[in-house]
Design a protein around this motif. Structure first.
Motif: not given
Length: 355
Positions: A278-287
């Motif tokens: 989402a918004q260029g972010k993967d799971w870890h970046q979204w967390r």
């Protein structure tokens, strides 16, 4: 040629058998009358007996042919589908706002309008035409109609249109956020009418209806609210099973929302698949992003409205309006959560927010 009889031909077999029975009975009566004139009445009981035996014989024959015809044709025509079966896209629809959904089936070249208060029966059925080429749209000028869940973005009346678009036109949001994420290109997909006779599979990718049908349909299409589900073939499922699935997914969305409101970052992230983007972010970046927001705002008031949960080709869309408030912060827009089943649970694969 097909390996079986055309369904329309098979459907006429029961009627043909009934007509045959009528002809035979009429023939027996005619013969009986003739013999009465020629030889008295000694043949009448025999002929009555023969007529009765003929009718008794024809009843199971008619029943057998009708059953065989149904087997050859498969399920009943969609507009008359069996009680208790519902199209599987309709996992959850609010009974209001907008209260309708349009389901386009490319295989049958039909568009079915549903009311959320009766998802077992189409409210209206319209013949339609879709793209010249089969399969879902993936590229500009491929002459295919997209498959997925879409919403109308605008509307045009006849005076605003070139004559080829007929009486009304409704652009839809292809490519939607998921299409763009998956690299699908193209534009200009509309639901519109035509000033020519309607022919199956005769468009560059649009969904085309007759003028009189789109004028009626226009009363039920609401910009940004009415879901337009386009699929190759409608799958009917038992109402009870669909309601159970819908309730489970609605509960998932509510639990996701609760964990977000309460700042439970780990619980919140458990609803996302490990390949989430989402918004260029993967799971870890979204967390990490969620954790920063949780630390920045002591309390976030998040409200959702107009929840729709729909499915097409194994992908579930949960769509709703979302309002978020915190100290010095306000946000309002439309949230789309795309969920996929990651054995054995549904997980959020993509998330999009549009102000």
């Amino acid at each position: 040629m097909h390996g079986c009889l055309d369904g329309r031909v098979v459907a006429l077999i029961p009627l043909a058998c009934l007509l045959l029975a009528f002809v035979l009975v009429s023939a027996f009566r005619t013969i009986r009358a003739a013999y009465r004139r020629l030889s008295g009445t000694e043949y009448a009981p025999l002929l009555q007996y023969a007529a009765l035996r003929g009718i008794i014989f024809l009843v199971p024959v008619i029943a057998f042919v009708y059953t065989a015809g149904a087997s050859v044709m498969g399920p009943a025509p969609f507009g008359n589908h069996a009680k208790g079966l519902i199209p599987d896209p309709f996992l959850y629809l609010s009974p209001h706002n907008p209260g309708q959904a349009l389901l386009v089936e490319k295989a049958s070249q039909k568009a079915y309008l549903y009311r959320s208060t009766d998802l077992a029966h189409p409210f209206r059925t319209y013949p339609c035409s879709t793209g010249e080429r089969s399969g879902p749209k993936s590229a500009q000028n491929d002459k295919r109609t997209p498959e997925g869940i879409y919403y109308v973005t605008n509307s045009f009346k006849e005076r605003e249109l070139a004559s080829i678009y007929g009486a009304r036109a409704f652009p839809i949001d292809y490519p939607n956020p998921l299409d763009r994420e998956l690299g699908r290109t193209g534009y200009g997909i509309w639901i519109h009418s035509t000033n020519k006779p309607l022919k199956p599979r005769d468009t560059n990718g649009c969904v085309v209806l007759r003028n009189e049908d789109i004028l009626e349909l226009s009363r039920y299409i609401h910009e940004g609210q009415t879901p337009i589900i386009i699929t190759q073939k409608i799958n009917l499922v038992e109402e009870e099973m669909l309601q159970r699935e819908g309730a489970e997914l609605k509960e998932l969305v509510m639990e996701w929302l609760k964990s977000w409101r309460e700042g439970q970052v780990e619980r919140y992230m458990s609803f996302y698949g490990k390949d989430f983007m989402a918004q260029g972010k993967d799971w870890h970046q979204w967390r990490a992003h969620t954790k920063r927001l949780s630390e920045k705002y002591d309390r976030i008031d998040i409200r959702i409205d107009g929840l729709q949960i729909l499915r097409e080709n194994g992908v579930v869309l949960a769509r709703f309006t979302q309002t978020s408030r915190a100290d010095g912060f306000f946000s309002d827009g439309v949230k789309r959560l795309y969920l996929m089943k990651k054995s054995p649970e549904w997980k959020i694969a993509y998330e999009f927010f549009t102000k």
